[in-house]
Enzyme design. Sequence first.
Site, PDB file in Angstrom:
ATOM      1  N   HIS A 129       0.809  -1.226   0.000  1.00  0.00           N
ATOM      2  CA  HIS A 129       0.000   0.000   0.000  1.00  0.00           C
ATOM      3  C   HIS A 129       0.834   1.264   0.000  1.00  0.00           C
ATOM      4  O   HIS A 129       0.277   2.353   0.133  1.00  0.00           O
ATOM      5  CB  HIS A 129      -0.906   0.056   1.230  1.00  0.00           C
ATOM      6  CG  HIS A 129      -1.933  -1.016   1.303  1.00  0.00           C
ATOM      7  ND1 HIS A 129      -3.217  -0.856   0.819  1.00  0.00           N
ATOM      8  CD2 HIS A 129      -1.865  -2.266   1.771  1.00  0.00           C
ATOM      9  CE1 HIS A 129      -3.898  -1.975   1.023  1.00  0.00           C
ATOM     10  NE2 HIS A 129      -3.097  -2.857   1.605  1.00  0.00           N
ATOM     11  N   LYS A 187      -8.782  13.555   4.588  1.00  0.00           N
ATOM     12  CA  LYS A 187      -7.849  12.429   4.572  1.00  0.00           C
ATOM     13  C   LYS A 187      -6.801  12.691   5.654  1.00  0.00           C
ATOM     14  O   LYS A 187      -6.771  13.772   6.224  1.00  0.00           O
ATOM     15  CB  LYS A 187      -7.172  12.300   3.207  1.00  0.00           C
ATOM     16  CG  LYS A 187      -6.600  13.637   2.707  1.00  0.00           C
ATOM     17  CD  LYS A 187      -5.980  13.540   1.327  1.00  0.00           C
ATOM     18  CE  LYS A 187      -6.964  13.553   0.180  1.00  0.00           C
ATOM     19  NZ  LYS A 187      -6.965  12.330  -0.610  1.00  0.00           N
ATOM     20  N   ARG A 188      -5.931  11.701   5.933  1.00  0.00           N
ATOM     21  CA  ARG A 188      -4.863  11.966   6.885  1.00  0.00           C
ATOM     22  C   ARG A 188      -4.026  13.170   6.420  1.00  0.00           C
ATOM     23  O   ARG A 188      -3.902  13.421   5.218  1.00  0.00           O
ATOM     24  CB  ARG A 188      -3.963  10.727   7.035  1.00  0.00           C
ATOM     25  CG  ARG A 188      -4.586   9.628   7.875  1.00  0.00           C
ATOM     26  CD  ARG A 188      -4.808  10.092   9.304  1.00  0.00           C
ATOM     27  NE  ARG A 188      -3.582  10.084  10.055  1.00  0.00           N
ATOM     28  CZ  ARG A 188      -3.224   9.153  10.931  1.00  0.00           C
ATOM     29  NH1 ARG A 188      -4.031   8.139  11.201  1.00  0.00           N
ATOM     30  NH2 ARG A 188      -2.078   9.218  11.574  1.00  0.00           N
ATOM     31  N   LYS A 204       0.290  14.490   0.651  1.00  0.00           N
ATOM     32  CA  LYS A 204      -1.099  14.722   0.242  1.00  0.00           C
ATOM     33  C   LYS A 204      -1.359  16.211  -0.047  1.00  0.00           C
ATOM     34  O   LYS A 204      -2.380  16.574  -0.593  1.00  0.00           O
ATOM     35  CB  LYS A 204      -2.050  14.199   1.310  1.00  0.00           C
ATOM     36  CG  LYS A 204      -1.996  12.668   1.483  1.00  0.00           C
ATOM     37  CD  LYS A 204      -2.958  12.208   2.558  1.00  0.00           C
ATOM     38  CE  LYS A 204      -2.813  10.729   2.917  1.00  0.00           C
ATOM     39  NZ  LYS A 204      -3.417   9.810   1.936  1.00  0.00           N
ATOM     40  N   THR A 261      -8.831   6.133  -1.868  1.00  0.00           N
ATOM     41  CA  THR A 261     -10.151   5.511  -1.976  1.00  0.00           C
ATOM     42  C   THR A 261     -11.221   6.570  -1.725  1.00  0.00           C
ATOM     43  O   THR A 261     -12.337   6.456  -2.219  1.00  0.00           O
ATOM     44  CB  THR A 261     -10.317   4.349  -0.967  1.00  0.00           C
ATOM     45  OG1 THR A 261      -9.817   4.782   0.310  1.00  0.00           O
ATOM     46  CG2 THR A 261      -9.549   3.130  -1.420  1.00  0.00           C
ATOM     47  N   LYS A 281     -15.042   7.552  -3.529  1.00  0.00           N
ATOM     48  CA  LYS A 281     -16.295   7.865  -2.830  1.00  0.00           C
ATOM     49  C   LYS A 281     -16.886   9.165  -3.373  1.00  0.00           C
ATOM     50  O   LYS A 281     -18.096   9.266  -3.612  1.00  0.00           O
ATOM     51  CB  LYS A 281     -16.051   7.982  -1.315  1.00  0.00           C
ATOM     52  CG  LYS A 281     -15.643   6.660  -0.677  1.00  0.00           C
ATOM     53  CD  LYS A 281     -15.051   6.828   0.719  1.00  0.00           C
ATOM     54  CE  LYS A 281     -14.283   5.567   1.117  1.00  0.00           C
ATOM     55  NZ  LYS A 281     -13.398   5.758   2.274  1.00  0.00           N
TER      56      LYS A 281
HETATM   57  C1  26Y Z   1       4.042   0.414   9.661  1.00  0.00           C
HETATM   58  C2  26Y Z   1       3.285   1.673   9.932  1.00  0.00           C
HETATM   59  C3  26Y Z   1       4.148   2.901   9.948  1.00  0.00           C
HETATM   60  C4  26Y Z   1       2.180   1.846   8.944  1.00  0.00           C
HETATM   61  C5  26Y Z   1       0.877   1.816   9.418  1.00  0.00           C
HETATM   62  C6  26Y Z   1      -0.167   2.048   8.569  1.00  0.00           C
HETATM   63  C7  26Y Z   1       2.421   2.074   7.599  1.00  0.00           C
HETATM   64  C8  26Y Z   1       1.345   2.312   6.741  1.00  0.00           C
HETATM   65  C9  26Y Z   1       0.047   2.292   7.222  1.00  0.00           C
HETATM   66  C10 26Y Z   1      -1.113   2.592   6.374  1.00  0.00           C
HETATM   67  C11 26Y Z   1      -1.010   2.908   5.093  1.00  0.00           C
HETATM   68  C12 26Y Z   1      -2.170   3.295   4.295  1.00  0.00           C
HETATM   69  O1  26Y Z   1      -3.252   3.546   4.802  1.00  0.00           O
HETATM   70  N1  26Y Z   1      -1.996   3.365   2.968  1.00  0.00           N
HETATM   71  C13 26Y Z   1      -3.071   3.752   2.069  1.00  0.00           C
HETATM   72  O2  26Y Z   1      -3.717   2.575   1.621  1.00  0.00           O
HETATM   73  C14 26Y Z   1      -4.869   2.887   0.853  1.00  0.00           C
HETATM   74  C15 26Y Z   1      -5.560   1.572   0.525  1.00  0.00           C
HETATM   75  O3  26Y Z   1      -4.811   0.835  -0.388  1.00  0.00           O
HETATM   76  C16 26Y Z   1      -4.475   3.649  -0.396  1.00  0.00           C
HETATM   77  O4  26Y Z   1      -5.654   4.009  -1.081  1.00  0.00           O
HETATM   78  C17 26Y Z   1      -3.683   4.908  -0.029  1.00  0.00           C
HETATM   79  O5  26Y Z   1      -3.204   5.523  -1.205  1.00  0.00           O
HETATM   80  C18 26Y Z   1      -2.523   4.528   0.878  1.00  0.00           C
HETATM   81  O6  26Y Z   1      -1.867   5.698   1.330  1.00  0.00           O
END
Ligand code: 26Y
Length: 795
Positions: free
Chosen positions: A351, A532-533, A538, A640, A644
């Site tokens: 991701h 969004k975050r 972003k 995502t 929406k």
């Molecule tokens: C390991 C820790 C630092 C960590 C925890 C959570 C690293 C990443 C994440 C979460 C990442 C995340 O939410 N990524 C998002 O995933 C979505 C679903 O695929 C994408 O639409 C989005 O672009 C992406 O930033």
Amino acid sequence: MTDLTAPKLKAEILRHLTYTLGKDAAHASIYDWRMALSYAIRDQIMGPWFASTRKTWDTGHKRVYYLSMEFLIGRLLEDATINLGLRDIAEKAMAQLGQDFREIVEDEPDAALGNGGLGRLAACFMESMATLGCPAYGYGIRYEHGLFRQRFEDGRQVETPEDWLKERNPWEFDRPEASYTVAFKGHVEHRFGRDIWVPGETVLAEAHDTPVIGWQGRWGNTLRLWAARPTTMFDLERFNRGDYAAAAEPEALARTLSRVLYPDDTTYQGKELRLKQEYFLTSAALQDILRRFTTGGHAITDLPKHVAIQMNDTHPAIAGPELIRLLVDDHGLDFETALDTARACLGYTNHTLLPEALERWATFTFGNVLPRHMQIVERIDAWHKAKYPTRPHYVGIVKHQEVRMGELAFIMAHKVNGVSALHSELVKKNLFPELNALHPDRIVNQTNGVTPRRWLKMSNRPLSALITKTIGEGWEADLDRLRELEPHIKKKTFLKAFGAAKRENKVATAAWIAEHCGVTVSPDALFDVQIKRIHEYKRQLLNILETIARWHAIRQNPDADWVPRVKIFGGKSAPGYFVAKEIIHLINDVAKVANHDPVVGDRLKVVYPANYNVSMAEHLVPAADLSEQISTAGKEASGTGNMKFMINGAPTIGTLDGANVEILQEVGAENFFLFGLTAEQVVKRREDPEHSRHAIEASQELQDVLQMIAEGLFSPEDPGRYHALVHRVWHHDYFLVASDFASYLTAQAEVDRAYADRNRWLAMAAMNTARSGFFSSDRTIRSYMADIWSVQSAL
Ligand code: 26Y
């Protein structure tokens, strides 16, 4: 579907109020009514849920296991009524009991067991798997505290703990009988030619099951969340000595494992507790999977015929070595057979490309917490190197005294996928180029999607009603049918109705904004939304700089024909992400100045409601006119939220990044406000060490904006507040805010022109809805089922 009527449901609600809650209707609170309604609705889920589980057993159907550290579910009550076809009946029953359905629905706390996109995707996937009759379990952690609550104090983000379990959770069933021991630490002994792990610590993982019911209640799956419990309640020696407080220590310690969600989705920190959480989830899940599989009485090497395991990013990537360990140490397979068997079951979804979010563990920590797994990881790495001797020396799982979880997940998976077409190409080209060359068929693309039940049917009732009136029923489970709206877009009456539905949502949101932000906004203004975050990539900063430029331009020329705008921001920053927090502060400071500017008036309002979450998105998305998807190209894996907004008839202003590329392709350039550098141009642009100075010097607007911020125009009480932030734009502008600024301004001017032409705008908006079918998570899940899981619908 059930044949429940409003009077029958009413009787059921009263029954639960009396016998489950122990309350008399005369004294029942909103909470009591919500519980009673939830239990009554939950009863309706049991039939299809049991039937689904039974059918899977009886037919020996293959099951999918979705392993995720995050499930960002939100509320469940209204969603359950929607999928059971009981939404309106429930409203009626509550009305007959003198209760307001909306008020009751909004009393439910969000289950916020996730940070953002990755966690919300897992929740959409659970709903789509249930809708499609794909037998599946989601496995996660039952965090006592989900994502923190956000408040603003003088415009600054302040975090407070979230406490969703302080009230009863009516959706879960405790399964004390389904519990497993998870071990940590200790050492490995070599005895009788075998490696034997002698753990130093153990905890119990206890299952809590939430049913997930699909559209029309035709299938139900299980979300199984693990809570950590101590293996021994008390240290008996201390207890008998009378040292009661100290005797309870092991209990407190064990529970910390499922206490709190890590609130960072950007910068990875190698914290031991996080590694323990990841192993806790994974080990409990795999033990549960093997228990269920062996109950079926199959040969262990047949595992891949019955089991598909998906790793949601690398967070559960310890699944590779853990499955090998269980197959070798407990089931007596030789190493290579175990590895092949495990690999045939496992899939890995990536991701993110951001280097700072990629998990790597110091071998010291990893070997200390999981000594047996350290051995296995080294063996996997050696096996891979021996099997692929052309593998470059710098490629591998263990390098520079670190275990790289991306490489581990890649090597242990039979398929690796990115989450949008562009992202999957970048995973091949930039993240794993060498491994991709050795395994050219392994990386595939699975463009994300969202569930249209929650994100259209439930949250946008005016538009849903119009769609059903125009093209009939059935689009909820066949979103491509929205294309049938297209011929109607030429008709004035349809466009008028489309505009009326949007306006109804905007009126409701205007009232909501007045209540939550104390700002009055006109429902006729253009609602421009970025939720969004908060992250530099972003580029909320780009949006607020444009907002300042707009404010300035209005003041310079207040009598021009301005299209009134409401800039809506929402989102949380990781607690330790300093720059993101400065951006939040700046947005709030700009809001304060702009909203009180009599010269500007209604032409511009800026609002930033605190504590953005799934439920807030359900309010804001249907009311949006414009969707802000403005990340630096090459950085947003998919997005995502962008989908929406499209489904809900908000055109995108965006860069060629993530799934924006596919949105543009579906909707056509005339219905999308494209701007900015491409991913390739971004890389080139950075080669000029002075890219940002050059961009600033070329734009008088940007110079003015930066000057105003630097002078303290938005922070008169602390004029130097944003010196560091402005300096960053001038000299360390990694995300190319300056380089894309002019192009963004041009695109925003085009938005104004388009919005001023009411029919042109409505046609664009409706076209976005009509062409959004591809972004249903049903399409995504069908594709995973065919390409990765090799599983068929059990319906
Ligand atoms: C390991 C820790 C630092 C960590 C925890 C959570 C690293 C990443 C994440 C979460 C990442 C995340 O939410 N990524 C998002 O995933 C979505 C679903 O695929 C994408 O639409 C989005 O672009 C992406 O930033």
